[in-house]
Scaffold this motif. Structure first.
Motif, PDB file in Angstrom:
ATOM      1  N   GLU A 150     -25.276  30.912  -9.528  1.00  0.00           N
ATOM      2  CA  GLU A 150     -25.551  31.771  -8.335  1.00  0.00           C
ATOM      3  C   GLU A 150     -25.514  30.686  -8.084  1.00  0.00           C
ATOM      4  OE1 GLU A 150     -29.179  33.964  -7.918  1.00  0.00           O
ATOM      5  OE2 GLU A 150     -28.572  35.703  -9.671  1.00  0.00           O
ATOM      6  N   SER A 151     -25.440  29.073  -8.021  1.00  0.00           N
ATOM      7  CA  SER A 151     -25.710  28.582  -7.080  1.00  0.00           C
ATOM      8  C   SER A 151     -25.138  27.132  -8.449  1.00  0.00           C
ATOM      9  CB  SER A 151     -27.315  27.695  -6.386  1.00  0.00           C
ATOM     10  OG  SER A 151     -27.174  26.648  -6.261  1.00  0.00           O
ATOM     11  N   LEU A 152     -24.506  26.505  -7.669  1.00  0.00           N
ATOM     12  CA  LEU A 152     -24.038  24.644  -7.776  1.00  0.00           C
ATOM     13  C   LEU A 152     -25.697  23.872  -8.870  1.00  0.00           C
ATOM     14  CD1 LEU A 152     -21.146  23.145  -7.070  1.00  0.00           C
ATOM     15  CD2 LEU A 152     -21.602  24.831  -9.061  1.00  0.00           C
ATOM     16  N   PRO A 153     -25.932  23.356  -9.683  1.00  0.00           N
ATOM     17  CA  PRO A 153     -26.910  22.811 -10.011  1.00  0.00           C
ATOM     18  C   PRO A 153     -27.438  21.288  -9.472  1.00  0.00           C
ATOM     19  CG  PRO A 153     -25.598  22.527 -11.819  1.00  0.00           C
ATOM     20  CD  PRO A 153     -24.908  23.380 -11.067  1.00  0.00           C
ATOM     21  N   GLU A 154     -28.212  21.617  -8.319  1.00  0.00           N
ATOM     22  CA  GLU A 154     -28.279  20.526  -7.770  1.00  0.00           C
ATOM     23  C   GLU A 154     -28.685  19.083  -8.807  1.00  0.00           C
ATOM     24  OE1 GLU A 154     -29.942  20.244  -3.085  1.00  0.00           O
ATOM     25  OE2 GLU A 154     -31.467  20.886  -4.596  1.00  0.00           O
ATOM     26  N   GLU A 155     -29.790  18.991  -9.012  1.00  0.00           N
ATOM     27  CA  GLU A 155     -30.625  17.812  -9.767  1.00  0.00           C
ATOM     28  C   GLU A 155     -29.642  17.223 -10.413  1.00  0.00           C
ATOM     29  OE1 GLU A 155     -33.920  16.623 -12.655  1.00  0.00           O
ATOM     30  OE2 GLU A 155     -33.621  18.948 -11.971  1.00  0.00           O
ATOM     31  N   LEU A 165     -21.684  33.252  -7.383  1.00  0.00           N
ATOM     32  CA  LEU A 165     -22.147  32.087  -6.754  1.00  0.00           C
ATOM     33  C   LEU A 165     -22.200  32.241  -5.395  1.00  0.00           C
ATOM     34  CD1 LEU A 165     -22.331  28.708  -6.644  1.00  0.00           C
ATOM     35  CD2 LEU A 165     -19.426  28.395  -6.045  1.00  0.00           C
ATOM     36  N   GLN A 166     -23.886  32.357  -4.493  1.00  0.00           N
ATOM     37  CA  GLN A 166     -23.678  32.653  -3.599  1.00  0.00           C
ATOM     38  C   GLN A 166     -24.592  31.422  -2.499  1.00  0.00           C
ATOM     39  OE1 GLN A 166     -26.764  34.440  -3.268  1.00  0.00           O
ATOM     40  NE2 GLN A 166     -26.334  36.437  -5.105  1.00  0.00           N
ATOM     41  N   THR A 167     -24.510  30.492  -3.235  1.00  0.00           N
ATOM     42  CA  THR A 167     -24.520  29.106  -1.804  1.00  0.00           C
ATOM     43  C   THR A 167     -24.420  27.581  -2.853  1.00  0.00           C
ATOM     44  OG1 THR A 167     -26.898  28.674  -2.879  1.00  0.00           O
ATOM     45  CG2 THR A 167     -26.490  29.978  -1.142  1.00  0.00           C
ATOM     46  N   LEU A 168     -24.168  26.533  -2.029  1.00  0.00           N
ATOM     47  CA  LEU A 168     -23.855  25.274  -2.315  1.00  0.00           C
ATOM     48  C   LEU A 168     -25.309  24.630  -2.700  1.00  0.00           C
ATOM     49  CD1 LEU A 168     -20.365  24.634  -1.629  1.00  0.00           C
ATOM     50  CD2 LEU A 168     -20.915  25.226  -3.883  1.00  0.00           C
ATOM     51  N   PRO A 169     -25.696  23.731  -3.371  1.00  0.00           N
ATOM     52  CA  PRO A 169     -26.727  23.033  -3.104  1.00  0.00           C
ATOM     53  C   PRO A 169     -26.572  22.524  -1.519  1.00  0.00           C
ATOM     54  CG  PRO A 169     -26.069  22.513  -5.134  1.00  0.00           C
ATOM     55  CD  PRO A 169     -24.691  23.233  -4.065  1.00  0.00           C
ATOM     56  N   ALA A 170     -27.570  22.336  -1.270  1.00  0.00           N
ATOM     57  CA  ALA A 170     -28.670  22.373   0.460  1.00  0.00           C
ATOM     58  C   ALA A 170     -28.024  20.472   0.818  1.00  0.00           C
ATOM     59  CB  ALA A 170     -29.286  22.224   0.834  1.00  0.00           C
ATOM     60  N   GLN A 171     -28.630  19.429  -0.687  1.00  0.00           N
ATOM     61  CA  GLN A 171     -28.064  18.654  -0.142  1.00  0.00           C
ATOM     62  C   GLN A 171     -26.149  18.008  -0.942  1.00  0.00           C
ATOM     63  OE1 GLN A 171     -31.330  15.634  -1.330  1.00  0.00           O
ATOM     64  NE2 GLN A 171     -32.722  17.732  -2.352  1.00  0.00           N
ATOM     65  N   MET A 172     -26.032  18.377  -1.088  1.00  0.00           N
ATOM     66  CA  MET A 172     -24.032  18.492  -0.964  1.00  0.00           C
ATOM     67  C   MET A 172     -23.699  17.463  -0.159  1.00  0.00           C
ATOM     68  SD  MET A 172     -21.920  20.119  -3.090  1.00  0.00           S
ATOM     69  CE  MET A 172     -20.452  20.046  -3.045  1.00  0.00           C
ATOM     70  N   GLU A 173     -23.714  16.903   1.287  1.00  0.00           N
ATOM     71  CA  GLU A 173     -23.272  15.767   1.590  1.00  0.00           C
ATOM     72  C   GLU A 173     -24.841  14.662   1.256  1.00  0.00           C
ATOM     73  OE1 GLU A 173     -25.068  15.673   5.685  1.00  0.00           O
ATOM     74  OE2 GLU A 173     -27.127  16.475   5.312  1.00  0.00           O
ATOM     75  N   ARG A 174     -24.760  14.351  -0.236  1.00  0.00           N
ATOM     76  CA  ARG A 174     -25.285  13.193  -0.826  1.00  0.00           C
ATOM     77  C   ARG A 174     -24.521  12.924  -1.562  1.00  0.00           C
ATOM     78  NH1 ARG A 174     -31.222  14.112  -2.482  1.00  0.00           N
ATOM     79  NH2 ARG A 174     -30.340  11.486  -3.309  1.00  0.00           N
TER      80      ARG A 174
END
Length: 532
Positions: free
Chosen positions: A406-411, A431-440
């Motif tokens: 449902e989302s990419l593994p942000e950590e 897949l519904q969203t990409l991590p909120a901190q993708m810009e990092r």
């Protein structure tokens, strides 16, 4: 020349091939579907070429034996001989007297049973020694299912390819001459030239320990590639393994389901091995992997559909594989743990696919010492398994076919943020969203997501991103980024190349429902597909 239309022997006698002194290549071909009277045997003996002929190709001949002028070795300067689709031949000579012959191809000789002495008396008296031509360097035998054995091969042979042949054992290497027109030599100084051995679909073959591979003392300086494929009854390798093949670089064992482990206290494989593929061999278990220890030249290792493998080797084994840079583990359905893989310092490419029993609870706590260029997995959960969980400097991440994600593994993405350049996701239906901190993800240059109909919107993307592809999305998602009017267009307007497509990819019949928007400025290319 095409000969199926020749109806009378006197017609062929008008073709004076024997008198054509400058003729170097001759091809005689019959089409069996247009030769219902099987008259080929009446014409071929009158088509004898001159003795200077170098290349001869016979295809579709309907006679029951070779032409006389081949059997009596009249074509003494022949360099290349190809015999194909001659369905009635049951025997043929070994061509030993053709001293110039270098290339021999036998293909689709379905009734061929024996190569060698033509009479039982000759065979019993050893009047004709059963040896192939002394200068031969390439032998190809394909689709000869009735052929049970082969004459001894000369030391000059460089390539041996057999496929769909009825061999019970491999041929032997002839020991009484070096291949230079019969000159003798002591066996201690004889070295074979065989560099490629390719064995495929030989159903009668049960062991590689009989024949030329038991004569490894002659092959130790020559054999570089050994391919064994689709031998359904092969159960044994040579008893001492392949350790004496000091120049063997590439070993592939594919679809040999009866192959079993060898009981040996020493190593099975030569130190020279660089690429090793096992794919699939159902009876091979963990102990075979332990035999990889100290293969310091090994660079690529592949396991495919080895159902008895439960764990990869220990750290102790992987530490000795000092040059391993590519490991692929595919469809090993009972594999529980990646073992000590984290100790492989030189590893750069890792693929773990369709190994559904691997779980992070089975993995050791130790981290990893390698920096991957490419990681390929088929489900997000593999990123929680050691040593993958501890990765810090991965450059490419490929996740394919994870319907549950449902989302990419942000950590995991953030701990690889300094190096990650490419993310490619395939068939991400949930897949519904990409991590909120993708810009990092400050090094990310390429983001490619396919078949993602549930994705709702994009977060702020990194400034480094210059290629964005999202396929199979909801048309409503696409409208958010529509040129000039999309409410979230600002998130992607600085990306040099992007391509966003709706999930109902348009056929030619729907062209009137589609609007294409292209911005063809010098530094940007952009493509949208909007379905009304």
């Amino acid at each position: 020349m095409s000969l199926q239309n020749v109806r009378y022997c006197k017609e062929s006698m008008g073709i004076t091939t024997k008198n054509k002194q400058h003729l170097k290549f001759l091809s005689l071909s019959w089409n069996k579907y247009f030769d219902p009277e099987n008259l080929g045997h009446q014409t071929i003996n009158s088509l004898e070429p001159n003795k200077e002929i170098q290349q001869l190709h016979i295809h579709g001949y309907s006679g029951v034996r070779l032409p006389i002028w081949i059997e009596n070795s009249s074509v003494i300067h022949l360099v290349s001989l190809e015999l194909e689709c001659c369905m009635k031949w049951k025997t043929m000579p070994s061509f030993q007297k053709l001293n110039s012959l270098k290339y021999l191809k036998l293909e689709h000789l379905l009734q061929l049973e024996f190569i060698g002495p033509v009479t039982e008396e000759q065979f019993e008296s050893n009047e004709l020694e059963n040896v192939l031509p002394p200068s031969l360097n390439t032998l190809i035998i394909r689709w000869c299912p009735s052929l049970k054995n082969l004459p001894a091969i000369p030391f000059t042979l460089q390539q041996l390819i057999v496929k769909h042949v009825g061999f019970f054992v491999l041929p032997m290497i002839h020991q009484s001459y070096t291949g230079t027109h019969g000159s003798s030599s002591s066996s201690s100084s004889i070295k074979s030239s065989l560099a490629l051995l390719h064995i495929e679909s030989c159903e009668n073959l049960t062991s590689l320990g009989v024949g030329l591979l038991e004569q490894q003392q002659y092959l130790l300086q020559s054999l570089e590639t050994l391919l064994v494929r689709h031998c359904g009854n092969l159960s044994h390798l040579p008893a001492k393994g392949l350790t004496e093949l000091h120049h063997l670089i590439f070993l592939e064992i594919v679809a040999c389901p009866m192959l079993r482990n060898i009981n040996t206290k020493g190593s099975l494989w030569p130190m020279s091995l660089k690429k090793f593929d096992i794919n699939p061999c159902g009876h091979i278990d963990d102990s075979l992997l332990m035999s990889l220890q100290n293969l310091t030249s090994l660079r690529r290792f592949t396991l495919f559909s080895c159902s008895n493998i439960r764990e990869l080797p220990s750290e102790e084994v992987f530490r000795t594989l000092k040059n391993i840079n590519d490991v692929s583990i595919v469809r090993c359905k009972n594999l529980l743990s990646l073992g000590g893989l984290g100790a492989a310092l030189s590893l750069r490419a890792l693929s773990i696919l369709c190994c559904d029993k691997i779980h992070h609870s089975y993995s050791p706590k130790a981290g990893c010492s390698f920096k991957l260029h490419k990681l390929k997995v088929d489900r997000e959960a593999m990123l929680l398994v050691e040593p993958i969980k501890s990765l810090r400097f991965t450059m490419e991440l490929h996740i394919g076919g994870d319907y549950a994600m449902e989302s990419l593994p942000e950590e995991w993405l953030l701990q690889n943020a300094s190096s990650l350049r490419l993310i490619k996701i395939g068939v991400a239906k949930n897949l519904q969203t990409l991590p909120a901190q993708m810009e990092r993800l400050e090094s990310l240059q390429n983001l490619h997501i396919e078949r993602a109909p549930a994705i709702k919107s994009l977060p702020q993307l990194p400034l480094s991103l210059n290629n964005l592809i999202i396929g199979g999305c909801d048309p409503r998602f696409l409208k958010l980024y529509e040129m000039d009017v999309g409410s979230e267009l600002d998130k992607i307007k600085n990306i040099a190349h992007f391509d966003i497509k709706a999930y109902s990819e348009v056929s030619s019949d729907d062209d009137d429902k589609v609007q294409y928007f292209d911005d063809s400025t010098s530094n940007h290319s952009r493509r949208f597909v909007v379905i009304d």
